[in-house]
Design a protein around this motif. Structure first.
Motif, PDB file in Angstrom:
ATOM      1  N   GLY A 689       0.533  -0.715   0.043  1.00  8.28           N
ATOM      2  CA  GLY A 689       0.091   0.069  -0.331  1.00  8.28           C
ATOM      3  C   GLY A 689       0.519   1.315   0.339  1.00  8.28           C
ATOM      4  N   MET A 690       0.245   2.322   0.665  1.00 11.80           N
ATOM      5  CA  MET A 690       0.911   4.265   0.340  1.00 11.80           C
ATOM      6  C   MET A 690       1.107   3.923   2.213  1.00 11.80           C
ATOM      7  N   PRO A 691       1.891   4.331   1.892  1.00  5.37           N
ATOM      8  CA  PRO A 691       3.176   4.575   3.486  1.00  5.37           C
ATOM      9  C   PRO A 691       2.485   5.769   3.860  1.00  5.37           C
ATOM     10  N   GLN A 692       2.210   6.153   4.921  1.00  5.86           N
ATOM     11  CA  GLN A 692       2.479   7.135   5.778  1.00  5.86           C
ATOM     12  C   GLN A 692       3.174   7.329   6.679  1.00  5.86           C
ATOM     13  N   VAL A 693       4.243   7.917   6.007  1.00 11.07           N
ATOM     14  CA  VAL A 693       5.431   7.815   7.054  1.00 11.07           C
ATOM     15  C   VAL A 693       5.705   8.229   8.521  1.00 11.07           C
ATOM     16  N   ASP A 694       4.727  10.072   8.591  1.00 16.31           N
ATOM     17  CA  ASP A 694       4.689  10.779   8.969  1.00 16.31           C
ATOM     18  C   ASP A 694       4.312  10.159  10.699  1.00 16.31           C
ATOM     19  N   ARG A 695       2.862   9.381  10.521  1.00 12.55           N
ATOM     20  CA  ARG A 695       1.690   9.340  10.989  1.00 12.55           C
ATOM     21  C   ARG A 695       2.814   8.110  11.879  1.00 12.55           C
ATOM     22  N   VAL A 696       3.866   7.186  11.269  1.00 15.83           N
ATOM     23  CA  VAL A 696       4.746   6.027  12.121  1.00 15.83           C
ATOM     24  C   VAL A 696       5.941   7.214  13.061  1.00 15.83           C
ATOM     25  N   LEU A 697       6.176   7.934  12.679  1.00 16.92           N
ATOM     26  CA  LEU A 697       7.281   8.241  13.110  1.00 16.92           C
ATOM     27  C   LEU A 697       7.278   9.230  14.050  1.00 16.92           C
ATOM     28  N   ASP A 698       5.439   9.590  14.640  1.00 10.43           N
ATOM     29  CA  ASP A 698       4.958  10.374  15.672  1.00 10.43           C
ATOM     30  C   ASP A 698       3.291   9.543  16.001  1.00 10.43           C
ATOM     31  N   CYS A 699       4.016   9.216  17.375  1.00  7.57           N
ATOM     32  CA  CYS A 699       2.745   8.223  18.213  1.00  7.57           C
ATOM     33  C   CYS A 699       1.447   9.467  18.228  1.00  7.57           C
ATOM     34  N   THR A 700       0.754   8.696  19.030  1.00  8.15           N
ATOM     35  CA  THR A 700      -0.505   9.625  19.438  1.00  8.15           C
ATOM     36  C   THR A 700      -1.460   9.509  21.225  1.00  8.15           C
ATOM     37  N   ASN A 701      -1.992   9.934  21.552  1.00  9.19           N
ATOM     38  CA  ASN A 701      -2.223   9.866  22.694  1.00  9.19           C
ATOM     39  C   ASN A 701      -3.006   7.736  22.912  1.00  9.19           C
ATOM     40  N   GLN A 702      -3.498   7.997  21.790  1.00  8.99           N
ATOM     41  CA  GLN A 702      -4.201   6.501  21.363  1.00  8.99           C
ATOM     42  C   GLN A 702      -3.879   5.883  20.240  1.00  8.99           C
ATOM     43  N   ARG A 703      -2.093   6.292  20.198  1.00 13.31           N
ATOM     44  CA  ARG A 703      -1.175   5.549  19.233  1.00 13.31           C
ATOM     45  C   ARG A 703      -0.258   5.343  19.680  1.00 13.31           C
ATOM     46  N   ALA A 704       0.771   3.864  19.992  1.00 10.74           N
ATOM     47  CA  ALA A 704       1.783   3.809  20.456  1.00 10.74           C
ATOM     48  C   ALA A 704       2.308   2.694  19.483  1.00 10.74           C
ATOM     49  N   THR A 705       3.372   2.876  18.574  1.00  9.58           N
ATOM     50  CA  THR A 705       4.317   2.431  17.711  1.00  9.58           C
ATOM     51  C   THR A 705       6.141   1.778  18.682  1.00  9.58           C
ATOM     52  N   LEU A 706       6.340   0.735  18.727  1.00  8.34           N
ATOM     53  CA  LEU A 706       7.286   0.218  19.383  1.00  8.34           C
ATOM     54  C   LEU A 706       8.209  -0.390  18.291  1.00  8.34           C
ATOM     55  N   LEU A 707       9.401  -0.026  18.393  1.00  7.04           N
ATOM     56  CA  LEU A 707      10.552  -0.697  17.609  1.00  7.04           C
ATOM     57  C   LEU A 707      11.581  -2.028  18.965  1.00  7.04           C
ATOM     58  N   GLY A 708      11.859  -3.160  17.841  1.00 12.61           N
ATOM     59  CA  GLY A 708      12.433  -3.955  17.891  1.00 12.61           C
ATOM     60  C   GLY A 708      13.032  -4.327  17.367  1.00 12.61           C
ATOM     61  N   PHE A 709      14.321  -5.641  17.559  1.00 13.93           N
ATOM     62  CA  PHE A 709      15.511  -5.419  16.842  1.00 13.93           C
ATOM     63  C   PHE A 709      16.295  -6.684  17.430  1.00 13.93           C
ATOM     64  N   GLY A 710      17.162  -7.372  16.976  1.00 14.00           N
ATOM     65  CA  GLY A 710      17.809  -8.561  17.409  1.00 14.00           C
ATOM     66  C   GLY A 710      18.979  -9.226  16.241  1.00 14.00           C
ATOM     67  N   GLN A 711      18.920 -10.244  16.551  1.00 17.48           N
ATOM     68  CA  GLN A 711      20.006 -11.392  15.247  1.00 17.48           C
ATOM     69  C   GLN A 711      19.326 -12.808  15.693  1.00 17.48           C
ATOM     70  N   LEU A 712      19.837 -13.262  14.537  1.00 18.34           N
ATOM     71  CA  LEU A 712      19.051 -14.855  14.709  1.00 18.34           C
ATOM     72  C   LEU A 712      19.513 -15.462  13.867  1.00 18.34           C
ATOM     73  N   SER A 713      20.064 -17.082  14.574  1.00 17.30           N
ATOM     74  CA  SER A 713      20.066 -18.198  13.268  1.00 17.30           C
ATOM     75  C   SER A 713      19.082 -19.103  12.983  1.00 17.30           C
ATOM     76  N   ASP A 714      19.895 -20.048  12.350  1.00 17.48           N
ATOM     77  CA  ASP A 714      18.419 -21.069  12.487  1.00 17.48           C
ATOM     78  C   ASP A 714      18.222 -21.824  13.561  1.00 17.48           C
ATOM     79  N   GLY A 715      16.790 -21.377  13.811  1.00 16.32           N
ATOM     80  CA  GLY A 715      15.868 -22.371  14.665  1.00 16.32           C
ATOM     81  C   GLY A 715      15.765 -21.730  15.901  1.00 16.32           C
ATOM     82  N   GLU A 716      16.394 -20.506  15.699  1.00 23.27           N
ATOM     83  CA  GLU A 716      16.204 -19.754  16.805  1.00 23.27           C
ATOM     84  C   GLU A 716      14.804 -18.930  16.824  1.00 23.27           C
ATOM     85  N   ALA A 717      14.607 -18.084  17.468  1.00 17.19           N
ATOM     86  CA  ALA A 717      13.390 -16.521  17.606  1.00 17.19           C
ATOM     87  C   ALA A 717      13.779 -15.873  18.998  1.00 17.19           C
TER      88      ALA A 717
END
Length: 867
Positions: A689-717
């Motif tokens: 679809g069409m992205p709304q990047v500004d909406r992602v970068l700025d949350c509101t009282n009614q919307r929270a966005t969280l970022l996660g990250f990591g590294q995985l190898s085969d068989g891991e989670a």
């Protein structure tokens, strides 16, 4: 910093990956006796052809052991067949391709749906006479005794014999006639009957340097016999590429066009003959001006470039670009007959990346951008000349050298722009629409993205060709705007097989961008032109997916300017509309060379997927600076460099949705029979679809966005836990959960699976939103969104769900090997949003922020303790 910035997840919990159940279909296969009746004539014909070829080789050369490539087509797949091939001396694995349009017959068919097309594989194997004899001996012995014991490792041949649909030689039809090169040669000869014509010979990538040298030598000898020469050679082991840039005189080209079965065309060392110089951009749009006062108020950028642009030479001293671009031109093309008035495409792309659409008045990027020219004007009678990748170099080699120079330097120099995180490629190969095999440039981008940790943002490609509406003139004249829109949408889908992605848009690691038919311009004088669309929709010129192994492609669409149409001067009985290439609005407003020498204030209007791609690269630059700020504010002790590119990719896609565009396409295409296919059809044109990047970068009282990250190898989670806001408990409020996972996968270039690392997420725990929305799945269920390197899903719900404070939604990220072993852990980024309708008295953001803060503090203390 925004009032409600993005939040970081606490460290995820390690777990074992979820075991996936294999999907098996019940395909009817012939028994061994029937296979014998079918295949024996094929094997006999193959043996006879090989004998004839050996005689021909002995008569025309100094002898040697002739080799040929076999095409072994199976219904279904035989896993690890390549290992069995390697056990027979004289057989060499060349690769495999997917075949997904096999017509059913009396021997092979789906038992539950006999009319359904079947999937299979094309295995490509180089063989000499001895190896062919041994393979045929295996077949005959198995045919005589189906209970025979195969030698260790060779049992895969039994599976191949049972699934075998056909076996043949790779021939002139494959390497030359199906690539479109003959038609391009005819056009070249009509234009100039005396010129020398360059083209690419992509050779089979042999496993040893000695074999590669021998292959190139044999092709070189044949080229010299025709009065030609080899201009350059490129070998890139990481993508199994071996290419020659060949030049032949017109008379030799004409002889091949008239009789394609020449010695060169029959050369067994060649995989494909392809045209060069087809990555072309042209046409100058209408000029305008920009206000001087507005320019002088814009602050100049500082810092290292995060965005690199591979394109034409931009007009560096244009008032909108001066001090904002770092041009690296090691070939000195700028001084090589590349006039200022012809620096159109690079100027417009740089302008869009730095400023966005000038009609929208957005602030320029805070960092400069790096520009490396890979295009220059082509010889052409009219001015300005179109810009393209030159004919005297292989595009794959030029791009490889350009990217390597960015991150490694060359000739002993330091890296030129090692901090770059995004590379914009707003050009495509008009001669190479994606079918089933990855192009060399797409393979290159996938390999380089992992090697250097960089995101390629690639245009899906434009098809600015006529659209056949299939109605009479009277019917056309009676159409209301909404009816014209519907007729155009249906016509584009009917012709979608001729409007596919242009190489290298099929890249699995890159972010492929299509265009939306929208801009902020005002049209004063439409003349004979008309807008085929009443609503905002994907552009009529934007290419259709899907991608490799039916992965989601394009990944997204974005504003690329409106393309208006007109009726042809000589309309046929059934109406065809054609793009109106007038040099005026509509379109995205960009910086441009002026018509007068020394003019540095000109602007112009243009449209297409190149523009949309540049605007997404601009968004990536903004996201990168936001990401730096988030880590500095919330996790200063973490070095984010390993995760920056996967996170950027996830953030850019995270705001994507179909919205009203998807609703309109669905309304137009829906029939009583295709309801289950609609989501797949929509996805082919607009991806996620069409992205709304500004909406992602700025949350509101009614919307929270969280970022996660990591590294995985085969068989891991890894399991991320999203705390539920207590105020939402037991309330029947609409809510939406959006999850986006992104990574860069190493690739195995000679395998059909290609992608080495398969990652995917699952949502568990308390389920507040169970209904999938805007899914690209189509008939494939959840599998389509798991075939690439981005998984983006939207879930909605409204039922009251009771839960307690402390309950969580669990997002589990899994990793498994796909096309080969995972040698190094795979870095990923994930974005998760939970929202309710704006104005509802539920403080989603604050209630989640408060509940993750203690976990983050414990994580930081643990990290300091380890340090």
């Amino acid at each position: 910093m925004p009032e409600h910035p993005l939040l970081l997840f606490p460290t995820p919990v390690a777990a074992d990956r979820t075991k996936q159940r294999p999907q098996f279909g019940r395909v009817h296969k012939p028994d061994l006796a029937r296979q014998g009746a079918r295949l024996s004539p094929m094997f006999n014909q193959l043996q006879a052809a090989f004998n004839a070829h050996r005689v021909e080789i002995q008569q025309n050369t100094a002898g040697g052991d002739p080799e040929q490539v076999l095409v072994i087509e199976t219904v279904g797949s035989v896993e690890n067949f390549a290992n069995a091939v390697k056990l027979i001396e004289g057989l060499e694995w060349m690769g495999e391709l997917e075949s997904d349009e096999i017509a059913p017959d009396q021997d092979f068919y789906d038992e539950s749906n006999p009319e359904k097309e079947l999937n299979g594989r094309l295995y490509l194997v180089m063989t000499n006479q001895r190896a062919l004899d041994e393979m045929l001996s295996l077949w005959r012995r198995y045919q005589a005794n189906q209970d025979m014991q195969f030698e260790h490792g060779l049992a895969k041949f039994r599976d191949v014999f049972l699934h075998l649909k056909s076996i043949r030689r790779w021939d002139v039809q494959d390497r030359l006639l199906e690539t479109g090169l003959i038609e391009i040669w005819r056009e070249n000869l009509e234009y100039d009957e005396s010129r020398v014509i360059p083209f690419e010979a992509e050779l089979w990538f042999r496993g040893s340097a000695e074999s590669r040298q021998s292959s190139a030598g044999q092709v070189t000898d044949l080229v010299r016999q025709l009065g030609g020469r080899i201009l350059s050679q490129s070998i890139i082991e990481g993508i199994a590429y071996h290419g020659l840039l060949v030049e032949l005189p017109a008379n030799a080209i004409r002889s091949i066009v008239e009789n394609p079965t020449t010695e060169l065309a029959k050369c067994e060392n060649v995989w494909f003959f392809r045209p060069v110089g087809q990555m072309v951009v042209g046409d100058r749009p209408q000029e305008g001006e920009v206000e001087v006062a507005a320019i002088e108020e814009m602050p100049l950028p500082d810092g290292d470039p995060a965005i690199a642009l591979l394109d034409g030479v931009p007009l560096a001293n244009h008032r909108l670009l001066a001090g904002r671009v770092q041009i690296d031109d090691p070939e000195n093309w700028e001084a090589d007959d590349y006039t200022a008035s012809e620096r159109v495409h690079g100027t417009s792309m740089a302008s869009l990346i730095i400023h966005g659409d000038l009609n929208e008045g957005t602030a320029p990027l805070a960092r400069p951008i790096y520009v490396r020219p890979i295009m220059k004007p082509t010889p052409w009678p009219n001015m300005p000349r179109p810009e393209r990748v030159p004919e005297d170099c292989l595009a794959v080699d030029l791009i490889h050298r350009a990217v390597r120079r960015i991150f490694e330097g060359d000739q002993g120099d330091d890296p030129i722009a090692p901090q770059a995180k995004v590379i914009n490629l707003s050009i495509g190969d008009q001669s190479r629409q994606f079918t089933r095999s990855m192009s060399p440039i797409a393979r290159l981008l996938d390999w380089l993205s992992v090697k250097y940790g960089v995101l390629f943002v690639v245009s899906a490609g434009n098809h600015a060709t006529s659209v056949s509406l299939g109605i009479s003139r009277d019917e056309f004249d009676s159409l209301q705007p909404s009816e014209l829109e519907a007729a155009t949408i249906k016509a584009l889908y009917r012709d979608a097989r001729h409007r596919k992605l242009l190489s290298p848009a099929e890249s699995i690691n890159g972010l492929t961008v299509g265009a939306v038919h929208h801009d902020a311009s005002q049209v004063a004088h439409p003349g004979t032109r008309f807008d085929p669309f009443e609503q905002i929709l994907p552009s009529p010129v934007s290419a259709f997916g899907s991608g490799y192994r039916r992965a989601v492609k394009p990944d997204m669409v974005f504003n690329g300017g409106k393309q208006w149409y007109r009726l042809p001067l000589r309309p046929a009985e059934l109406i065809t509309i054609e793009p109106a290439i007038f040099r005026t609005t509509p379109g995205n407003k960009v910086a441009s060379p002026g018509s007068l020498a020394g003019e540095l204030m000109a602007t112009s209007y243009s449209c297409g997927t190149s523009n949309a791609t540049a605007l997404i690269s601009r968004a990536a630059g903004i996201c990168y600076d936001s990401l730096q700020q988030i880590f500095n504010e919330q996790a200063a002790e973490i070095d984010p460099r390993t995760y920056e590119v996967p996170l950027l990719k996830a953030i850019l896609v995270h705001g994507c949705s179909w919205g009203d565009i998807g609703t309109r396409i669905s309304e137009v295409l829906r029939t009583p029979e295709n309801g289950s296919q609609l989501s797949g059809l929509i996805c082919r044109w607009m991806g996620y679809g069409m992205p709304q990047v500004d909406r992602v970068l700025d949350c509101t009282n009614q919307r929270a966005t969280l970022l996660g990250f990591g590294q995985l190898s085969d068989g891991e989670a890894h399991v991320f836990r999203l705390p539920l806001p207590p105020s939402l408990g037991s309330r029947p409020e609409w809510r939406r959960l959006t999850v986006t996972l992104a990574w860069l996968s190493p690739v195995a270039a000679t395998t059909q699976k290609y992608r080495i690392a398969s990652l995917w997420f699952e949502v568990g725990g308390i389920s507040l939103a169970k209904e999938r929305k805007e899914s690209c799945s189509g008939n494939d269920g959840w599998r389509a969104v798991r075939r690439g390197t981005v998984q983006h899903e939207i879930f909605e719900g409204q039922r009251a769900e009771p839960f307690s404070d402390g309950d969580v939604i669990e997002i589990k990220v899994n990793c498994r090997k796909d096309a080969g072993k995972i040698l190094n852990p795979i870095a990923y980024g994930i974005a998760v949003s939970l929202e309710v309708s704006e104005g509802v008295d539920i403080a989603i953001y604050d209630e989640i922020r408060i509940r993750i803060a203690p976990a983050i503090q414990i994580q930081q203390a643990t990290d300091r303790g380890r340090g």
